[in-house]
Design a protein around this motif. Structure first.
Motif, mmCIF file in Angstrom:
data_model
loop_
_atom_site.group_PDB
_atom_site.id
_atom_site.type_symbol
_atom_site.label_atom_id
_atom_site.label_comp_id
_atom_site.label_asym_id
_atom_site.label_seq_id
_atom_site.Cartn_x
_atom_site.Cartn_y
_atom_site.Cartn_z
ATOM 1 N N LEU A 54 -7.756 56.942 8.692
ATOM 2 C CA LEU A 54 -8.218 56.164 7.555
ATOM 3 C C LEU A 54 -9.442 56.804 6.931
ATOM 4 O O LEU A 54 -9.992 56.307 5.968
ATOM 5 N N GLY A 55 -9.898 57.881 7.518
ATOM 6 C CA GLY A 55 -11.122 58.486 6.998
ATOM 7 C C GLY A 55 -12.315 58.005 7.792
ATOM 8 O O GLY A 55 -12.258 56.998 8.469
ATOM 9 N N THR A 96 -8.657 59.544 -3.064
ATOM 10 C CA THR A 96 -7.508 58.670 -2.959
ATOM 11 C C THR A 96 -6.508 59.328 -2.048
ATOM 12 O O THR A 96 -6.066 60.442 -2.315
ATOM 13 N N THR A 97 -6.211 58.684 -0.938
ATOM 14 C CA THR A 97 -5.308 59.294 0.023
ATOM 15 C C THR A 97 -4.161 58.350 0.311
ATOM 16 O O THR A 97 -4.275 57.137 0.156
ATOM 17 N N ASN A 98 -3.059 58.920 0.734
ATOM 18 C CA ASN A 98 -1.951 58.105 1.191
ATOM 19 C C ASN A 98 -2.070 57.929 2.694
ATOM 20 O O ASN A 98 -2.091 58.901 3.445
ATOM 21 N N VAL A 99 -2.154 56.693 3.134
ATOM 22 C CA VAL A 99 -2.315 56.418 4.554
ATOM 23 C C VAL A 99 -1.206 55.480 4.988
ATOM 24 O O VAL A 99 -0.925 54.492 4.332
ATOM 25 N N ASN A 100 -0.596 55.780 6.107
ATOM 26 C CA ASN A 100 0.451 54.905 6.620
ATOM 27 C C ASN A 100 -0.150 53.873 7.559
ATOM 28 O O ASN A 100 -0.772 54.210 8.555
ATOM 29 N N ALA A 101 0.035 52.619 7.227
ATOM 30 C CA ALA A 101 -0.464 51.564 8.101
ATOM 31 C C ALA A 101 0.590 51.274 9.158
ATOM 32 O O ALA A 101 1.754 51.144 8.849
ATOM 33 N N SER A 102 0.174 51.221 10.391
ATOM 34 C CA SER A 102 1.118 50.888 11.455
ATOM 35 C C SER A 102 0.929 49.430 11.815
ATOM 36 O O SER A 102 0.175 48.700 11.212
ATOM 37 N N PHE A 159 -9.440 48.246 9.271
ATOM 38 C CA PHE A 159 -9.426 48.715 7.896
ATOM 39 C C PHE A 159 -10.804 48.599 7.253
ATOM 40 O O PHE A 159 -11.085 49.281 6.254
#
Lengths: 93, 319
Positions: free
Chosen positions: A32-33, A47-53, A86
């Protein structure tokens, strides 16, 4: 200001084991950085694409060993826990 | 998940939208500009801001823009809900305590000759919703810092929610629009004020706001005595309280900000009692001794495993 002294509200070796037993659950996918604070006045937008599990979040267990005597408990290094989350609420900074 | 991080209003900001669609990415990229617009109106540290111009015109009826009107309305609502414990009429007190410039520019030890300045009566502020004007009594000056962050977080989340489940973290004032795309709640950590690298609890929040008020970071020495940025309006001085930090969950971020500040100022015993009397709030207070106190509804939001950590926490005590 003198250095802080460590106190436990309640503490047993069994409780420490319970903390250690918390399972390292699946991570939140891509990072998440960091929580790094930018220098004042510096603006950085990413702006990044992050996959939430799935939830619940992983727990990072950094528990250290603790002595058995009360004095040792007071002088020991307390467990440090950082949750995978988050966001993080704290006094504004 | 779309994410952006930037600085605004003197704080670190994060905005998230749980969507992989291009419009969500476009919306997230706009968030810094939204905050810049709001800060240009609401900041007391910018001489050209609408708030600064308003403060130079105390005693006069002043036309105000939409953003200023909305935030002033929120600040008066907060003052009413808190019985005046949280009030916008604290600028003179803040400056007298040494907080007369942005925190980043503050010297660790301020030496000022001004004495404490009790807050003016917020009920004397005349906000006209028809004419969209405000009259601040002569000699009274306003600060909107905390309420502005909470309001901005709520506004940004409301806009972003059109593109997917959204979260905005405005320097620790957090607003959440609804459950994640997978139906689960947002995990939100509560930082340990006595150990910044560690957390006290993990909250699971579907929608609403989370905020923390504390004296663990924005603090300095004023004429040799410790001071911080949360003013007790009755004394005009930094609040004397046994609470180091108060974290509250509420229906909105601006309400959470108000309630956290109230709980902090009232202190551990009265603060928890105040929260317990109101079903819409749940809170966790950390006393300067390291003791944690939870309101009756706090456990509704806590990930159960982290509750054990609160109850068995080992935190350093100030000495």
């Amino acid at each position: 200001m003198s250095s802080p002294k460590y106190t436990r509200t309640t503490s047993t070796r069994k409780d420490t084991s319970a903390i250690k037993a918390l399972i390292m659950l699946s991570s939140l996918g891509a990072t998440l950085g960091g929580w790094g604070i930018l220098a004042a006045g510096q603006v950085q937008s990413t702006t990044t694409n992050v996959n939430a599990s799935s939830i619940p979040a992983a727990v990072s267990d950094q528990t250290t060993s603790i002595g058995t005597s009360q004095q040792a408990l007071q002088q020991s290094v307390a467990p440090s826990v950082q949750f995978r989350s988050f966001a993080r609420t704290r006094s504004s900074r | 998940m779309q994410r952006i991080e930037f600085r605004a209003m003197g704080c670190q900001m994060i905005a998230l939208v749980d969507s992989d669609e291009a419009p969500a990415a476009g919306a997230v990229a706009l968030v810094p500009a939204w905050f810049e617009r709001w800060e240009s109106s609401l900041s007391r540290f910018r001489p050209e801001s609408e708030l600064s111009r308003l403060n130079r015109q105390s005693g006069q009826v002043v036309p105000i823009g939409d953003v200023m009107f909305l935030v002033l309305q929120c600040s008066l609502d907060a003052a009413h809900a808190s019985g005046g414990v949280v009030t916008p009429a604290v600028l003179d007190a803040l400056q007298a305590a040494g907080y007369d410039r942005s925190f980043e520019s503050l010297d660790a030890d301020r030496s000022l000759s001004a004495g404490p300045a009790p807050a003016g009566d917020w009920r004397a502020i005349e906000l006209d919703p028809i004419a969209q004007t405000v009259r601040v009594p002569a000699g009274m000056h306003l600060d909107l810092g905390g309420i502005a962050k909470g309001w901005a977080a709520d506004q940004a989340v409301r806009r972003l929610s059109a593109y997917g489940p959204a979260l905005v973290d405005a320097g620790g004032d957090i607003s959440v629009s609804g459950a994640l795309a997978n139906g689960q709640r947002w995990p939100i950590a509560v930082a340990n004020p006595l150990r910044p690298e560690s957390d006290l609890a993990l909250l699971m929040v579907r929608e609403g706001g989370v905020a923390t008020s504390g004296r663990d970071y924005r603090r300095w020495y004023h004429n040799g005595a410790p001071a911080h940025h949360i003013v007790d309006p009755d004394t005009g001085e930094p609040a004397i309280t046994d609470v180091l930090a108060a974290s509250v969950i509420a229906p909105t971020a601006r309400q959470a900000e108000m309630a956290a500040k109230v709980a902090f100022i009232l202190g551990g015993e009265r603060g928890i009692a105040w929260l317990d009397q109101r079903d819409e709030f749940a809170g966790l207070l950390v006393r300067e001794t390291g003791e944690t106190v939870r309101s009756r509804r706090f456990d509704d939001y806590v990930w159960s495993e982290s509750l054990a950590l609160i109850e068995n926490s080992a935190v350093p005590a100030w000495s």
